[in-house]
Design a protein around this motif. Sequence first.
Motif, PDB file in Angstrom:
ATOM      1  N   ILE A 158      -7.531  -8.178  -5.312  1.00  0.00           N
ATOM      2  CA  ILE A 158      -8.157  -7.460  -4.366  1.00  0.00           C
ATOM      3  C   ILE A 158      -6.834  -6.935  -3.292  1.00  0.00           C
ATOM      4  O   ILE A 158      -6.827  -6.805  -2.158  1.00  0.00           O
ATOM      5  N   MET A 159      -5.763  -6.343  -3.956  1.00  0.00           N
ATOM      6  CA  MET A 159      -4.861  -5.811  -3.168  1.00  0.00           C
ATOM      7  C   MET A 159      -5.063  -4.144  -3.021  1.00  0.00           C
ATOM      8  O   MET A 159      -5.747  -3.635  -4.033  1.00  0.00           O
ATOM      9  N   THR A 160      -4.574  -3.801  -2.039  1.00  0.00           N
ATOM     10  CA  THR A 160      -4.618  -2.289  -2.045  1.00  0.00           C
ATOM     11  C   THR A 160      -3.178  -1.698  -1.567  1.00  0.00           C
ATOM     12  O   THR A 160      -2.162  -2.413  -1.691  1.00  0.00           O
ATOM     13  N   CYS A 161      -3.138  -0.455  -1.422  1.00  0.00           N
ATOM     14  CA  CYS A 161      -1.723   0.108  -0.932  1.00  0.00           C
ATOM     15  C   CYS A 161      -1.435   0.311   0.623  1.00  0.00           C
ATOM     16  O   CYS A 161      -2.795   0.506   1.204  1.00  0.00           O
ATOM     17  N   THR A 162      -0.660   0.438   0.981  1.00  0.00           N
ATOM     18  CA  THR A 162      -0.331   0.464   2.358  1.00  0.00           C
ATOM     19  C   THR A 162      -0.435   2.187   2.675  1.00  0.00           C
ATOM     20  O   THR A 162      -0.457   3.088   1.788  1.00  0.00           O
ATOM     21  N   PRO A 163      -0.701   2.484   4.054  1.00  0.00           N
ATOM     22  CA  PRO A 163      -0.974   3.932   4.328  1.00  0.00           C
ATOM     23  C   PRO A 163       0.236   4.827   4.240  1.00  0.00           C
ATOM     24  O   PRO A 163       0.137   5.920   4.224  1.00  0.00           O
ATOM     25  N   ASP A 164       1.317   4.268   4.059  1.00  0.00           N
ATOM     26  CA  ASP A 164       2.582   4.963   3.960  1.00  0.00           C
ATOM     27  C   ASP A 164       2.810   5.169   2.574  1.00  0.00           C
ATOM     28  O   ASP A 164       4.140   5.751   2.412  1.00  0.00           O
ATOM     29  N   SER A 165       2.262   4.754   1.595  1.00  0.00           N
ATOM     30  CA  SER A 165       2.592   4.715   0.325  1.00  0.00           C
ATOM     31  C   SER A 165       2.473   5.943  -0.564  1.00  0.00           C
ATOM     32  O   SER A 165       1.707   6.862  -0.071  1.00  0.00           O
ATOM     33  N   ASN A 166       3.046   6.254  -1.939  1.00  0.00           N
ATOM     34  CA  ASN A 166       2.740   7.276  -2.481  1.00  0.00           C
ATOM     35  C   ASN A 166       1.323   7.385  -2.944  1.00  0.00           C
ATOM     36  O   ASN A 166       0.747   8.401  -3.065  1.00  0.00           O
ATOM     37  N   ALA A 167       0.553   6.143  -3.400  1.00  0.00           N
ATOM     38  CA  ALA A 167      -0.727   6.246  -3.728  1.00  0.00           C
ATOM     39  C   ALA A 167      -1.706   6.518  -2.548  1.00  0.00           C
ATOM     40  O   ALA A 167      -2.628   7.383  -2.740  1.00  0.00           O
ATOM     41  N   ALA A 168      -1.380   6.285  -1.324  1.00  0.00           N
ATOM     42  CA  ALA A 168      -2.124   6.779  -0.244  1.00  0.00           C
ATOM     43  C   ALA A 168      -2.146   8.257   0.017  1.00  0.00           C
ATOM     44  O   ALA A 168      -3.037   9.023   0.270  1.00  0.00           O
ATOM     45  N   PHE A 169      -0.870   8.707  -0.365  1.00  0.00           N
ATOM     46  CA  PHE A 169      -0.639  10.070  -0.196  1.00  0.00           C
ATOM     47  C   PHE A 169      -1.640  10.906  -1.052  1.00  0.00           C
ATOM     48  O   PHE A 169      -2.237  11.616  -0.835  1.00  0.00           O
ATOM     49  N   VAL A 170      -1.502  10.281  -2.406  1.00  0.00           N
ATOM     50  CA  VAL A 170      -2.279  10.984  -3.485  1.00  0.00           C
ATOM     51  C   VAL A 170      -3.850  10.917  -3.105  1.00  0.00           C
ATOM     52  O   VAL A 170      -4.497  12.064  -3.265  1.00  0.00           O
ATOM     53  N   LEU A 171      -4.141   9.939  -2.507  1.00  0.00           N
ATOM     54  CA  LEU A 171      -5.595   9.713  -2.369  1.00  0.00           C
ATOM     55  C   LEU A 171      -5.919  10.916  -1.264  1.00  0.00           C
ATOM     56  O   LEU A 171      -6.817  11.682  -1.225  1.00  0.00           O
ATOM     57  N   ALA A 172      -5.047  11.118  -0.217  1.00  0.00           N
ATOM     58  CA  ALA A 172      -5.351  11.816   1.168  1.00  0.00           C
ATOM     59  C   ALA A 172      -5.474  13.336   0.337  1.00  0.00           C
ATOM     60  O   ALA A 172      -6.086  14.217   0.897  1.00  0.00           O
ATOM     61  N   LYS A 173      -4.306  13.795  -0.595  1.00  0.00           N
ATOM     62  CA  LYS A 173      -4.443  15.057  -1.167  1.00  0.00           C
ATOM     63  C   LYS A 173      -5.298  15.362  -1.940  1.00  0.00           C
ATOM     64  O   LYS A 173      -5.687  16.570  -1.920  1.00  0.00           O
ATOM     65  N   ALA A 174      -6.095  14.575  -2.381  1.00  0.00           N
ATOM     66  CA  ALA A 174      -7.416  14.539  -3.195  1.00  0.00           C
ATOM     67  C   ALA A 174      -8.348  14.803  -2.637  1.00  0.00           C
ATOM     68  O   ALA A 174      -9.455  14.911  -2.997  1.00  0.00           O
ATOM     69  N   GLY A 175      -8.362  14.630  -0.971  1.00  0.00           N
ATOM     70  CA  GLY A 175      -9.667  14.602  -0.362  1.00  0.00           C
ATOM     71  C   GLY A 175     -10.163  13.586  -0.136  1.00  0.00           C
ATOM     72  O   GLY A 175     -11.541  13.568   0.374  1.00  0.00           O
ATOM     73  N   ALA A 176      -9.678  12.373  -0.386  1.00  0.00           N
ATOM     74  CA  ALA A 176     -10.310  11.004  -0.300  1.00  0.00           C
ATOM     75  C   ALA A 176     -10.302  10.425   1.223  1.00  0.00           C
ATOM     76  O   ALA A 176      -9.189  10.896   1.810  1.00  0.00           O
TER      77      ALA A 176
END
Length: 314
Positions: free
Chosen positions: A196-214
């Motif tokens: 149950i780890m996640t990504c930091t808000p400044d990561s590539n993964a968080a960027f992908v989520l944001a750009k996908a509208g999540a």
Amino acid sequence: MRTRMILFPLIIFLIGILTGCARAPNAATDSIVVVDDLGKEVRLKAPAQRIVSLYAAHTENLYSLGLNEEIIGVSDSESFPPAALAKPSYSFRGDAEKIIAVRPDLVLARTFIANNYPDFIRKIEAAGIPVAVLYPENVDQFLLYLKKLGQLTGREKEAGALVEEFNARLKKADELVAGIPLQERKKVFLETNSDIMTCTPDSNAAFVLAKAGAVNVAADAKAVKQGSTIAPYGLERLVANGRDIDVYIVQKGEMNKSRVEEIYLRPGYQVIKAINSRQVYLVDEAVISRPTMRLLDGITLVGQILYPERFKYN
């Protein structure tokens, strides 16, 4: 008269030195100079023609720049493109002499290698082989990184085209997401590691989520250590937000080999909305976290999971 004939060329040469017109053939001003992520100047006399890439993202980006024959060695964890799998592989955990023996004119590494295997890097550099340590942790750094790769390999024009393509496709994604009311946007938890780890808000993964509208449920997650993009979250916090999690996405890769059915059966997960509505999805780490052009594919993939009626483009 003879004295004048001797003095005149000498005077012209001295004037040339003073004005900068006369330069040594291998002067630093003739070199390609790139500052890597350690703040070190990497100098090449000419664009690299014999490259060893010790990180899969570097390899993939070199191919995106149109290189192939110039890549004489890759890491031992390659997966894309298929052509990379046919290249000789080298490990930063192995003997640096193996890389030195193939006489590369550039070795590409990442900060993890430099921080954890400094002797390996030092041995290569001691042999007179330049090592560029690069690892873009976010998209802004990624676009600058592409330009640096272009400089090192003589592919500045191709690097510029990739940056333009990246920005153009981001704009397209922004247009698709702009029409989704904020109150209708899907709330998502991204699991990066099976504990149950996640990504930091400044990561590539968080960027992908944001750009996908999540809407990132774990937007307040803190890094496990300085410089890391992995953040602990834990079952307690996850359950506390469970009723708001519309979609549960698992980043599948070396650090997480969880299966969808296993996630549905985890103790305590039954209070999570996404579990009850069967909205758990696996997404390849390579397209959601790895700093390559395929982050664009990651945006499309996540967008198609969340809003299939909108994300229909390739």
